[in-house]
Scaffold this motif. Structure first.
Motif, PDB file in Angstrom:
ATOM      1  N   ASN A  86      10.761  17.715  10.054  1.00 22.17           N
ATOM      2  CA  ASN A  86      10.147  17.335  11.327  1.00 22.17           C
ATOM      3  C   ASN A  86       9.507  15.961  11.296  1.00 22.17           C
ATOM      4  N   ASN A  87       9.021  15.537  10.127  1.00 20.56           N
ATOM      5  CA  ASN A  87       8.342  14.248  10.005  1.00 20.56           C
ATOM      6  C   ASN A  87       9.208  13.172   9.350  1.00 20.56           C
ATOM      7  N   ASP A  88      10.454  13.511   9.051  1.00 21.40           N
ATOM      8  CA  ASP A  88      11.398  12.576   8.450  1.00 21.40           C
ATOM      9  C   ASP A  88      10.802  11.907   7.213  1.00 21.40           C
ATOM     10  N   VAL A  89      10.268  12.753   6.305  1.00 26.32           N
ATOM     11  CA  VAL A  89       9.665  12.272   5.062  1.00 26.32           C
ATOM     12  C   VAL A  89      10.143  13.143   3.899  1.00 26.32           C
ATOM     13  N   VAL A  90       9.992  12.614   2.706  1.00 22.48           N
ATOM     14  CA  VAL A  90      10.237  13.381   1.486  1.00 22.48           C
ATOM     15  C   VAL A  90       9.023  13.125   0.603  1.00 22.48           C
ATOM     16  N   ASN A  91       8.136  14.124   0.516  1.00 21.94           N
ATOM     17  CA  ASN A  91       6.891  13.927  -0.225  1.00 21.94           C
ATOM     18  C   ASN A  91       6.255  15.270  -0.578  1.00 21.94           C
ATOM     19  N   HIS A  92       5.138  15.195  -1.258  1.00 18.54           N
ATOM     20  CA  HIS A  92       4.383  16.386  -1.645  1.00 18.54           C
ATOM     21  C   HIS A  92       3.130  16.544  -0.783  1.00 18.54           C
ATOM     22  N   ASN A  93       3.131  15.973   0.427  1.00 15.15           N
ATOM     23  CA  ASN A  93       1.957  16.085   1.300  1.00 15.15           C
ATOM     24  C   ASN A  93       1.486  17.527   1.400  1.00 15.15           C
ATOM     25  N   ASP A  94       0.182  17.708   1.366  1.00 14.08           N
ATOM     26  CA  ASP A  94      -0.475  19.015   1.498  1.00 14.08           C
ATOM     27  C   ASP A  94      -0.185  19.962   0.333  1.00 14.08           C
ATOM     28  N   PHE A  95       0.260  19.414  -0.815  1.00 10.61           N
ATOM     29  CA  PHE A  95       0.496  20.276  -1.971  1.00 10.61           C
ATOM     30  C   PHE A  95      -0.778  21.011  -2.377  1.00 10.61           C
ATOM     31  N   VAL A  96      -1.909  20.330  -2.336  1.00 15.23           N
ATOM     32  CA  VAL A  96      -3.171  20.969  -2.726  1.00 15.23           C
ATOM     33  C   VAL A  96      -3.443  22.169  -1.829  1.00 15.23           C
ATOM     34  N   ALA A  97      -3.245  22.013  -0.526  1.00 16.77           N
ATOM     35  CA  ALA A  97      -3.465  23.137   0.397  1.00 16.77           C
ATOM     36  C   ALA A  97      -2.483  24.274   0.116  1.00 16.77           C
ATOM     37  N   ARG A  98      -1.212  23.945  -0.147  1.00 21.49           N
ATOM     38  CA  ARG A  98      -0.212  24.978  -0.460  1.00 21.49           C
ATOM     39  C   ARG A  98      -0.596  25.716  -1.736  1.00 21.49           C
ATOM     40  N   SER A  99      -0.960  24.965  -2.758  1.00 24.49           N
ATOM     41  CA  SER A  99      -1.278  25.612  -4.026  1.00 24.49           C
ATOM     42  C   SER A  99      -2.551  26.445  -3.918  1.00 24.49           C
ATOM     43  N   GLU A 100      -3.556  25.960  -3.201  1.00 22.63           N
ATOM     44  CA  GLU A 100      -4.781  26.746  -3.025  1.00 22.63           C
ATOM     45  C   GLU A 100      -4.496  28.034  -2.255  1.00 22.63           C
ATOM     46  N   ASP A 101      -3.627  27.957  -1.245  1.00 17.82           N
ATOM     47  CA  ASP A 101      -3.253  29.155  -0.485  1.00 17.82           C
ATOM     48  C   ASP A 101      -2.550  30.159  -1.398  1.00 17.82           C
ATOM     49  N   ASN A 110      -1.930  28.881 -11.834  1.00 18.25           N
ATOM     50  CA  ASN A 110      -1.393  27.529 -11.908  1.00 18.25           C
ATOM     51  C   ASN A 110      -0.208  27.422 -10.954  1.00 18.25           C
ATOM     52  N   VAL A 111      -0.050  26.253 -10.320  1.00 17.20           N
ATOM     53  CA  VAL A 111       1.030  26.040  -9.355  1.00 17.20           C
ATOM     54  C   VAL A 111       1.641  24.665  -9.592  1.00 17.20           C
ATOM     55  N   GLY A 112       2.959  24.586  -9.555  1.00 22.99           N
ATOM     56  CA  GLY A 112       3.682  23.317  -9.656  1.00 22.99           C
ATOM     57  C   GLY A 112       4.744  23.262  -8.577  1.00 22.99           C
ATOM     58  N   GLU A 113       5.211  22.069  -8.268  1.00 29.32           N
ATOM     59  CA  GLU A 113       6.170  21.920  -7.168  1.00 29.32           C
ATOM     60  C   GLU A 113       7.190  20.834  -7.483  1.00 29.32           C
ATOM     61  N   ASN A 114       8.454  21.126  -7.200  1.00 28.09           N
ATOM     62  CA  ASN A 114       9.525  20.135  -7.229  1.00 28.09           C
ATOM     63  C   ASN A 114      10.112  20.040  -5.837  1.00 28.09           C
ATOM     64  N   ILE A 115      10.414  18.823  -5.415  1.00 23.42           N
ATOM     65  CA  ILE A 115      11.146  18.640  -4.166  1.00 23.42           C
ATOM     66  C   ILE A 115      12.362  17.769  -4.458  1.00 23.42           C
ATOM     67  N   TYR A 159      17.092  19.486   2.187  1.00 21.64           N
ATOM     68  CA  TYR A 159      15.743  19.338   1.656  1.00 21.64           C
ATOM     69  C   TYR A 159      15.460  20.548   0.770  1.00 21.64           C
ATOM     70  N   TYR A 160      14.964  20.300  -0.428  1.00 26.13           N
ATOM     71  CA  TYR A 160      14.658  21.354  -1.389  1.00 26.13           C
ATOM     72  C   TYR A 160      13.161  21.335  -1.685  1.00 26.13           C
ATOM     73  N   THR A 161      12.528  22.493  -1.618  1.00 23.42           N
ATOM     74  CA  THR A 161      11.171  22.641  -2.139  1.00 23.42           C
ATOM     75  C   THR A 161      11.183  23.854  -3.061  1.00 23.42           C
ATOM     76  N   ASN A 162      10.760  23.639  -4.302  1.00 19.30           N
ATOM     77  CA  ASN A 162      10.751  24.672  -5.336  1.00 19.30           C
ATOM     78  C   ASN A 162       9.335  24.738  -5.889  1.00 19.30           C
ATOM     79  N   ILE A 163       8.669  25.881  -5.683  1.00 20.51           N
ATOM     80  CA  ILE A 163       7.292  26.044  -6.138  1.00 20.51           C
ATOM     81  C   ILE A 163       7.261  27.059  -7.291  1.00 20.51           C
ATOM     82  N   PHE A 164       6.541  26.689  -8.349  1.00 19.23           N
ATOM     83  CA  PHE A 164       6.395  27.501  -9.541  1.00 19.23           C
ATOM     84  C   PHE A 164       4.945  27.985  -9.645  1.00 19.23           C
ATOM     85  N   VAL A 165       4.731  29.234 -10.072  1.00 16.27           N
ATOM     86  CA  VAL A 165       3.382  29.746 -10.243  1.00 16.27           C
ATOM     87  C   VAL A 165       3.259  30.561 -11.522  1.00 16.27           C
ATOM     88  N   LYS A 166       2.037  30.597 -12.017  1.00 13.07           N
ATOM     89  CA  LYS A 166       1.711  31.503 -13.110  1.00 13.07           C
ATOM     90  C   LYS A 166       0.703  32.496 -12.560  1.00 13.07           C
TER      91      LYS A 166
END
Length: 167
Positions: A86-101, A110-115, A159-166
Motif C-alpha cells: 500500500n505504501n510502495d516501500v520495502v522496509n522493516h517499519n513498525d518492526f518494534v510494534a510487531r515484535s512487541e505484539d 525473541n523475535v526476528g524478521e526477514n523481508i 513481497y515476502y515477510t518472514n518472522i521468527f520467534v522463540k
C-alpha cells in the motif's frame, strides 16, 4: 545427494501440511494462558508452504531444529506485506510494534524478521537471504517458531515477510 535433499524436502512439506491445517500446541503455548492469547486461521499459499519447507530443510541441513509455523505470526507478516504494498516501500517499519505484539500475545522471548521483494520463487528469496549475513543469522537463529506471508502487488511483484520467534 539431490535425491536425499528432495526426500527431506518432501518429508518436511508433509509435516507442514499436516500441522498447518489444525490448531496445535505451538499455536496455543501452554506457558501463556492469558486472555490476550489469539488463535487465528491463516490460509497458506503453496509458495508460503514451500518457503517454510525450504527454510526448515536448510536448518536441518546445518544441524538445527525445525521451526513450527504459528498462524498468528503469518497474519502479522501478512499485515506488513500489505503495508509495504500500500505504501510502495520495502522496509522493516513498525518492526518494534510487531515484535512487541507477538511477545505480548504469544509470550515470545525473541523475535526476528526477514523481508524480501521481487523474487519470483521462494527458492530465490531463500538464496538471497542466505547470501546476506543478517538475514542468514535469522534463519539460523535460536528460534522455535515462525510465520510467513508472500503477497503480490498489482504489477506482479512479490513481497515476502518472514518472522521468527522463540517461545
Amino acid at each position: 545427494m539431490k535425491a536425499k535433499l528432495l526426500l527431506v524436502l518432501l518429508l518436511v512439506a508433509i509435516v507442514f501440511t499436516m500441522n498447518s491445517c489444525s490448531t496445535s500446541a505451538s499455536e496455543t503455548p501452554t506457558s501463556v494462558a492469558t486472555s490476550t492469547q489469539k488463535t487465528v486461521s491463516y490460509a497458506y499459499s503453496q509458495d508460503e508452504l514451500d518457503a517454510m519447507a525450504l527454510i526448515n530443510t536448510y536448518r536441518v541441513s546445518v544441524g538445527l531444529k525445525v521451526l513450527n509455523p504459528i498462524n498468528y505470526i503469518s497474519v502479522k507478516s501478512e499485515e506488513h506485506d500489505i503495508y509495504m504494498i500500500n505504501n510502495d516501500v520495502v522496509n522493516h517499519n513498525d518492526f518494534v510494534a510487531r515484535s512487541e505484539d507477538i511477545m505480548k500475545v504469544l509470550g515470545a522471548k525473541n523475535v526476528g524478521e526477514n523481508i524480501a521483494y521481487n523474487y519470483n520463487t521462494p527458492e530465490s528469496a531463500l538464496t538471497a537471504w542466505l547470501n546476506s549475513p543478517t538475514h542468514k543469522e535469522n534463519i539460523e537463529g535460536d528460534y522455535t517458531n515462525f510465520g510467513i506471508s508472500i503477497r503480490v502487488n498489482s504489477e506482479g511483484k512479490k513481497y515476502y515477510t518472514n518472522i521468527f520467534v522463540k517461545i
